[in-house]
Motif scaffolding. Structure first.
Motif, PDB file in Angstrom:
ATOM      1  N   LYS A 125       0.834  -1.209   0.000  1.00 41.53           N
ATOM      2  CA  LYS A 125       0.000   0.000   0.000  1.00 41.53           C
ATOM      3  C   LYS A 125       0.867   1.257   0.000  1.00 41.53           C
ATOM      4  O   LYS A 125       0.578   2.225  -0.710  1.00 41.53           O
ATOM      5  CB  LYS A 125      -0.931  -0.003   1.221  1.00 41.53           C
ATOM      6  CG  LYS A 125      -1.975  -1.115   1.146  1.00 41.53           C
ATOM      7  CD  LYS A 125      -2.895  -1.119   2.356  1.00 41.53           C
ATOM      8  CE  LYS A 125      -3.713  -2.420   2.369  1.00 41.53           C
ATOM      9  NZ  LYS A 125      -4.414  -2.622   3.647  1.00 41.53           N
ATOM     10  N   ILE A 126       1.920   1.229   0.800  1.00 42.32           N
ATOM     11  CA  ILE A 126       2.834   2.382   0.829  1.00 42.32           C
ATOM     12  C   ILE A 126       3.499   2.550  -0.536  1.00 42.32           C
ATOM     13  O   ILE A 126       3.640   3.664  -1.056  1.00 42.32           O
ATOM     14  CB  ILE A 126       3.881   2.196   1.948  1.00 42.32           C
ATOM     15  CG1 ILE A 126       3.172   2.200   3.304  1.00 42.32           C
ATOM     16  CG2 ILE A 126       4.945   3.293   1.889  1.00 42.32           C
ATOM     17  CD1 ILE A 126       4.037   1.782   4.470  1.00 42.32           C
ATOM     18  N   ALA A 127       3.878   1.414  -1.135  1.00 42.48           N
ATOM     19  CA  ALA A 127       4.498   1.466  -2.469  1.00 42.48           C
ATOM     20  C   ALA A 127       3.567   2.131  -3.478  1.00 42.48           C
ATOM     21  O   ALA A 127       3.989   2.982  -4.269  1.00 42.48           O
ATOM     22  CB  ALA A 127       4.866   0.065  -2.940  1.00 42.48           C
ATOM     23  N   SER A 128       2.278   1.773  -3.436  1.00 42.00           N
ATOM     24  CA  SER A 128       1.319   2.363  -4.386  1.00 42.00           C
ATOM     25  C   SER A 128       1.297   3.873  -4.246  1.00 42.00           C
ATOM     26  O   SER A 128       1.219   4.597  -5.250  1.00 42.00           O
ATOM     27  CB  SER A 128      -0.087   1.800  -4.141  1.00 42.00           C
ATOM     28  OG  SER A 128      -0.103   0.421  -4.428  1.00 42.00           O
ATOM     29  N   GLY A 129       1.360   4.352  -3.027  1.00 43.59           N
ATOM     30  CA  GLY A 129       1.364   5.799  -2.799  1.00 43.59           C
ATOM     31  C   GLY A 129       2.622   6.453  -3.355  1.00 43.59           C
ATOM     32  O   GLY A 129       2.565   7.422  -4.121  1.00 43.59           O
ATOM     33  N   LEU A 130       3.776   5.879  -2.995  1.00 42.31           N
ATOM     34  CA  LEU A 130       5.054   6.473  -3.415  1.00 42.31           C
ATOM     35  C   LEU A 130       5.233   6.419  -4.931  1.00 42.31           C
ATOM     36  O   LEU A 130       5.907   7.271  -5.515  1.00 42.31           O
ATOM     37  CB  LEU A 130       6.217   5.736  -2.744  1.00 42.31           C
ATOM     38  CG  LEU A 130       6.446   6.035  -1.267  1.00 42.31           C
ATOM     39  CD1 LEU A 130       7.460   5.057  -0.674  1.00 42.31           C
ATOM     40  CD2 LEU A 130       6.932   7.483  -1.085  1.00 42.31           C
ATOM     41  N   ARG A 131       4.654   5.419  -5.577  1.00 44.87           N
ATOM     42  CA  ARG A 131       4.837   5.265  -7.031  1.00 44.87           C
ATOM     43  C   ARG A 131       4.169   6.373  -7.841  1.00 44.87           C
ATOM     44  O   ARG A 131       4.327   6.445  -9.063  1.00 44.87           O
ATOM     45  CB  ARG A 131       4.318   3.892  -7.487  1.00 44.87           C
ATOM     46  CG  ARG A 131       5.315   2.793  -7.215  1.00 44.87           C
ATOM     47  CD  ARG A 131       4.829   1.423  -7.627  1.00 44.87           C
ATOM     48  NE  ARG A 131       5.855   0.424  -7.332  1.00 44.87           N
ATOM     49  CZ  ARG A 131       5.605  -0.803  -6.888  1.00 44.87           C
ATOM     50  NH1 ARG A 131       4.351  -1.194  -6.691  1.00 44.87           N
ATOM     51  NH2 ARG A 131       6.584  -1.636  -6.643  1.00 44.87           N
ATOM     52  N   GLN A 132       3.374   7.217  -7.166  1.00 43.50           N
ATOM     53  CA  GLN A 132       2.929   8.412  -7.873  1.00 43.50           C
ATOM     54  C   GLN A 132       4.118   9.293  -8.239  1.00 43.50           C
ATOM     55  O   GLN A 132       4.054  10.087  -9.172  1.00 43.50           O
ATOM     56  CB  GLN A 132       1.989   9.227  -6.999  1.00 43.50           C
ATOM     57  CG  GLN A 132       0.688   8.536  -6.651  1.00 43.50           C
ATOM     58  CD  GLN A 132      -0.056   9.348  -5.595  1.00 43.50           C
ATOM     59  OE1 GLN A 132      -0.638  10.374  -5.895  1.00 43.50           O
ATOM     60  NE2 GLN A 132       0.032   8.899  -4.345  1.00 43.50           N
ATOM     61  N   TYR A 133       5.220   9.164  -7.461  1.00 44.87           N
ATOM     62  CA  TYR A 133       6.325  10.118  -7.624  1.00 44.87           C
ATOM     63  C   TYR A 133       7.657   9.502  -8.032  1.00 44.87           C
ATOM     64  O   TYR A 133       8.394  10.091  -8.816  1.00 44.87           O
ATOM     65  CB  TYR A 133       6.519  10.895  -6.310  1.00 44.87           C
ATOM     66  CG  TYR A 133       5.228  11.355  -5.694  1.00 44.87           C
ATOM     67  CD1 TYR A 133       4.400  12.242  -6.386  1.00 44.87           C
ATOM     68  CD2 TYR A 133       4.809  10.892  -4.449  1.00 44.87           C
ATOM     69  CE1 TYR A 133       3.190  12.654  -5.848  1.00 44.87           C
ATOM     70  CE2 TYR A 133       3.609  11.303  -3.904  1.00 44.87           C
ATOM     71  CZ  TYR A 133       2.796  12.189  -4.611  1.00 44.87           C
ATOM     72  OH  TYR A 133       1.605  12.584  -4.081  1.00 44.87           O
ATOM     73  N   VAL A 134       7.987   8.335  -7.488  1.00 42.46           N
ATOM     74  CA  VAL A 134       9.328   7.764  -7.712  1.00 42.46           C
ATOM     75  C   VAL A 134       9.255   6.252  -7.917  1.00 42.46           C
ATOM     76  O   VAL A 134       8.286   5.611  -7.520  1.00 42.46           O
ATOM     77  CB  VAL A 134      10.253   8.048  -6.494  1.00 42.46           C
ATOM     78  CG1 VAL A 134      10.715   9.502  -6.488  1.00 42.46           C
ATOM     79  CG2 VAL A 134       9.568   7.686  -5.190  1.00 42.46           C
ATOM     80  N   PRO A 135      10.310   5.684  -8.519  1.00 42.10           N
ATOM     81  CA  PRO A 135      10.370   4.225  -8.671  1.00 42.10           C
ATOM     82  C   PRO A 135      10.538   3.532  -7.321  1.00 42.10           C
ATOM     83  O   PRO A 135      11.389   3.928  -6.522  1.00 42.10           O
ATOM     84  CB  PRO A 135      11.612   4.001  -9.545  1.00 42.10           C
ATOM     85  CG  PRO A 135      11.890   5.316 -10.195  1.00 42.10           C
ATOM     86  CD  PRO A 135      11.440   6.344  -9.204  1.00 42.10           C
ATOM     87  N   VAL A 136       9.712   2.523  -7.098  1.00 41.51           N
ATOM     88  CA  VAL A 136       9.730   1.800  -5.820  1.00 41.51           C
ATOM     89  C   VAL A 136       9.802   0.299  -6.098  1.00 41.51           C
ATOM     90  O   VAL A 136       9.109  -0.215  -6.975  1.00 41.51           O
ATOM     91  CB  VAL A 136       8.442   2.088  -5.015  1.00 41.51           C
ATOM     92  CG1 VAL A 136       8.440   1.287  -3.708  1.00 41.51           C
ATOM     93  CG2 VAL A 136       8.309   3.569  -4.738  1.00 41.51           C
ATOM     94  N   GLN A 137      10.641  -0.400  -5.336  1.00 43.40           N
ATOM     95  CA  GLN A 137      10.692  -1.850  -5.406  1.00 43.40           C
ATOM     96  C   GLN A 137      10.228  -2.420  -4.063  1.00 43.40           C
ATOM     97  O   GLN A 137      10.627  -1.932  -3.015  1.00 43.40           O
ATOM     98  CB  GLN A 137      12.130  -2.344  -5.625  1.00 43.40           C
ATOM     99  CG  GLN A 137      12.833  -1.725  -6.809  1.00 43.40           C
ATOM    100  CD  GLN A 137      12.866  -2.670  -8.003  1.00 43.40           C
ATOM    101  OE1 GLN A 137      12.108  -3.641  -8.053  1.00 43.40           O
ATOM    102  NE2 GLN A 137      13.732  -2.378  -8.939  1.00 43.40           N
ATOM    103  N   THR A 138       9.426  -3.467  -4.112  1.00 42.86           N
ATOM    104  CA  THR A 138       9.100  -4.214  -2.890  1.00 42.86           C
ATOM    105  C   THR A 138       9.651  -5.632  -3.056  1.00 42.86           C
ATOM    106  O   THR A 138      10.013  -6.027  -4.153  1.00 42.86           O
ATOM    107  CB  THR A 138       7.569  -4.291  -2.681  1.00 42.86           C
ATOM    108  OG1 THR A 138       7.000  -5.018  -3.770  1.00 42.86           O
ATOM    109  CG2 THR A 138       6.945  -2.906  -2.623  1.00 42.86           C
ATOM    110  N   ASP A 139       9.704  -6.359  -1.964  1.00 44.84           N
ATOM    111  CA  ASP A 139      10.272  -7.711  -2.030  1.00 44.84           C
ATOM    112  C   ASP A 139       9.355  -8.650  -2.818  1.00 44.84           C
ATOM    113  O   ASP A 139       8.169  -8.766  -2.513  1.00 44.84           O
ATOM    114  CB  ASP A 139      10.477  -8.261  -0.614  1.00 44.84           C
ATOM    115  CG  ASP A 139      10.956  -9.707  -0.675  1.00 44.84           C
ATOM    116  OD1 ASP A 139      11.877  -9.980  -1.458  1.00 44.84           O
ATOM    117  OD2 ASP A 139      10.376 -10.546   0.051  1.00 44.84           O
ATOM    118  N   LEU A 140       9.918  -9.311  -3.840  1.00 47.61           N
ATOM    119  CA  LEU A 140       9.138 -10.285  -4.626  1.00 47.61           C
ATOM    120  C   LEU A 140       9.638 -11.707  -4.397  1.00 47.61           C
ATOM    121  O   LEU A 140       9.122 -12.656  -4.983  1.00 47.61           O
ATOM    122  CB  LEU A 140       9.244  -9.973  -6.122  1.00 47.61           C
ATOM    123  CG  LEU A 140       8.752  -8.617  -6.613  1.00 47.61           C
ATOM    124  CD1 LEU A 140       8.786  -8.562  -8.127  1.00 47.61           C
ATOM    125  CD2 LEU A 140       7.353  -8.325  -6.105  1.00 47.61           C
TER     126      LEU A 140
END
Lengths: 421, 421
Positions: free
Chosen positions: A349-364
């Motif tokens: 959920k935090i990633a979805s928010g930040l991805r409005q502005y910058v590239p974000v990686q989460t653990d896959l």
């Protein structure tokens, strides 16, 4: 067994693609500001399109094939003929000039060698419908501006084929014979020893000694003072209206801020369809393959079933300029979110928010904390954000700057605000 | 004689290209924010790359040809095999997951029909190296986010092939026979009459009546309540670890904000190499050709000489979404400079300044004042700037808004300032 890419072709991996896209985007930005619109044509065309333009001899260099309907097709070796074909098919009623640009791949079956590939990219423009110096000057100035926009200092050589064509028409009216002479002259710019072949061919064509001397003089006529070179051409061939237009083109070039160039009546471009202005731009740092742009004014449309429409255009060898140009990519900071199995969904959920502005990686990968930090390190992330249970409870997240090692504590709102800017 | 473009291909003229580039740029922006890097592979590959992946049967749909070195080549029909080939050749040592995206043209020799072309564009991603639900969920969520970013509301259907493969393994161990069954199941989603063919093929393979009933039950198992559909699958095939992972994928999808989907165990994708999660996204407004995206998890790399690396990816049919998506292009105001022969050179200098900010056209045709105004009108310029002798003397230029007809007087500084913003 491992399968490889075809010989003479390339895979471009993300780092290199980012550089290529950055250069492409600078070129696009310039060409759009000059009022050119992009055209995309099919990757393959009927073979005849290119043999009509360049003769049957070109087939040896083509990726030609029969399609399943037994039609002779070929991967395009260049874009001018396809763009002209599209103009004839679909744009004859458009207001003139029709100003088009393209950025596409082309294909030539050549011996693979350093800096030459079987699939390569061309960035080019065609200004269709004007025979005026205004159009010639704009096209040349645009080529120089494009190169400058990506940090390439081009050495401009401008010629005018009307002088040679005027002299050659006194030798032969045969277009093919004229073409043969032009091709030898084109080779002479790279290899002065070709001069002998030029003489031999002209004598075969029964040119007078005086005419041979005149042609050789024109081919060798070049200088930084363009107006004086044009005057010398007049001294050889007499008054030609094309020379007046050439002078005007130079005046306009100076209005575009282009003062440093060589007028070179030996620039022949080696192709039959150029009629007036021709130019080549060379750049340092490329060894023998120093030409980065070539173009000129031509009449090609009548070949393809349209009217006698004059055009001016050029092609820039994109792969060549990639070797010497400014490849800086705009850097956007990237973040890796480090989570635990229990907090992973919240990290998304935090990633979805930040991805409005910058590239974000989460653990896959279902990795543990340490392995996730290692991933952030090896992939060169700029920031790591820890999303643990403590952080989610307190609403206070720790953001680590991976370069400085500095760690700051932020609320979600503060985090979003930081990366929004 | 007029030469046409090859049958089943298209020329894209500037207006349409601008729309396509605008959509492409929105998709690129999203995919980069998710941490995917772009890859570009050659337009043609060795034929074997695709027959290895899809069987010899695919040749009938390919643009294959022998190159001049007598090697069997083909224009690529899709991008997953080339990207996997490039991974095997060059990226095996990269930190996992390797997250790649592409936006490229593909070629299929198909009967030309509405909405289907012989050269078409695919936008896709491959997440290489993870077999975890985290990777499956990210890839599905990314596909939905990409479509949403261009205004396409996708109807998501997610299945999991491990259930059918588990049952089929009790019928036959032969990969090709399993593939034949999968292809019939894939057709059933479009044509329920195929059910008879499924039964016949299964009985040929000596499946028990009970097993045929189970397979038919799984193929028909679909529902909006995904967890209950998964439970029903368990009731048919028993506990499978893949069903637990599927549940986890759904939990993660909801963390991405994706709650509205159908779990459909009949999604078979018709290709041999999918192993677990498979998904298809449909959109309204496209008639029968409603699928805009398809993907899933697969193991393909070992085929091409690499290890047994799990991957998840999808492809979006770019031409299809262009028919229904938001094609708005950011409009930048354009200016036409109108000059006289005496002031033309000065108009070029002003154009050079303004081109830092906005698209500018100057006269290339040697037209008179009235014809230049007409050109501005027919080409839809937003502004006309008059550059006459009076204007140059006074330093005061008149700028006409072509929509409102309003005319204002500006100094050069004011003019630059106006368009800088």
């Amino acid at each position: 067994m491992e399968i490889s890419k075809p010989r003479g072709t390339r895979d471009f991996l993300p780092e290199e693609v980012a550089q290529r896209r950055s250069v492409e985007s600078k070129l696009r930005d310039v060409v759009k500001k000059w009022g050119y619109g992009e055209i995309i044509t099919p990757t393959f065309e009927e073979l005849e399109l290119f043999t009509l333009k360049s003769g049957e001899g070109i087939i040896g260099e083509l990726y030609n094939f029969k399609d399943k309907g037994d039609r002779e097709m070929t991967l395009r070796p260049e874009l001018t003929a396809p763009v002209m074909r599209a103009y004839v098919n679909e744009m004859q009623s458009f207001p003139k000039p029709v100003k088009l640009f393209y950025f596409e791949n082309c294909f030539r079956y050549e011996r693979p060698q350093k800096g030459r590939f079987r699939e390569f990219w061309q960035f080019g423009v065609e200004s269709i419908g004007s025979a005026k110096p205004e159009s010639d000057a704009e096209v040349i100035a645009l080529a120089m501006t494009l190169l400058a926009s990506v940090g390439v200092k081009g050495n401009l050589n401008v010629g005018n084929l009307s002088v040679l064509r005027h002299l050659l028409s006194q030798v032969t009216a045969d277009v093919e014979s004229q073409g043969n002479v032009m091709r030898i002259i084109d080779k002479m710019t790279k290899d002065p020893a070709e001069e002998q072949n030029l003489e031999m061919l002209l004598l075969e064509l029964k040119a007078s000694f005086e005419l041979v001397q005149k042609i050789k003089a024109v081919v060798g006529l070049a200088g930084k003072d363009g107006f004086s070179a044009i005057q010398k051409a007049r001294d050889i061939v007499g008054q030609l209206p094309e020379l007046d237009a050439f002078e005007k083109t130079l005046v306009l070039l100076s209005a575009y801020g282009i003062h440093d160039y060589t007028v070179n009546f030996g620039v022949a471009r080696g192709l039959d369809y150029y009629t007036g202005i021709v130019f080549e731009i060379y750049a340092d740092g490329l060894g023998a393959q120093k030409q980065v742009c070539g173009g000129g004014s031509y009449k090609l449309i009548s070949l393809f079933g349209g009217g006698d429409v004059p055009s001016t255009g050029f092609g820039i060898g994109f792969d060549r300029i990639m070797e010497i140009c400014d490849k800086t990519v705009d850097q956007v900071p990237s973040i890796v979110l480090v989570s635990k199995p229990e907090t992973h969904a919240e990290s998304l959920k935090i990633a979805s928010g930040l991805r409005q502005y910058v590239p974000v990686q989460t653990d896959l990968m279902g990795r543990n904390f340490k392995a996730q930090m290692e991933f952030a390190n090896t992939t060169g992330a700029d920031y790591v954000l820890i999303v643990g249970e403590k952080e989610l409870e307190s609403g206070c997240f720790s953001l680590k700057n991976m370069e400085s090692g500095e760690q700051i504590s932020l609320s979600l709102d503060e985090l979003m605000k930081k990366f929004r800017n």
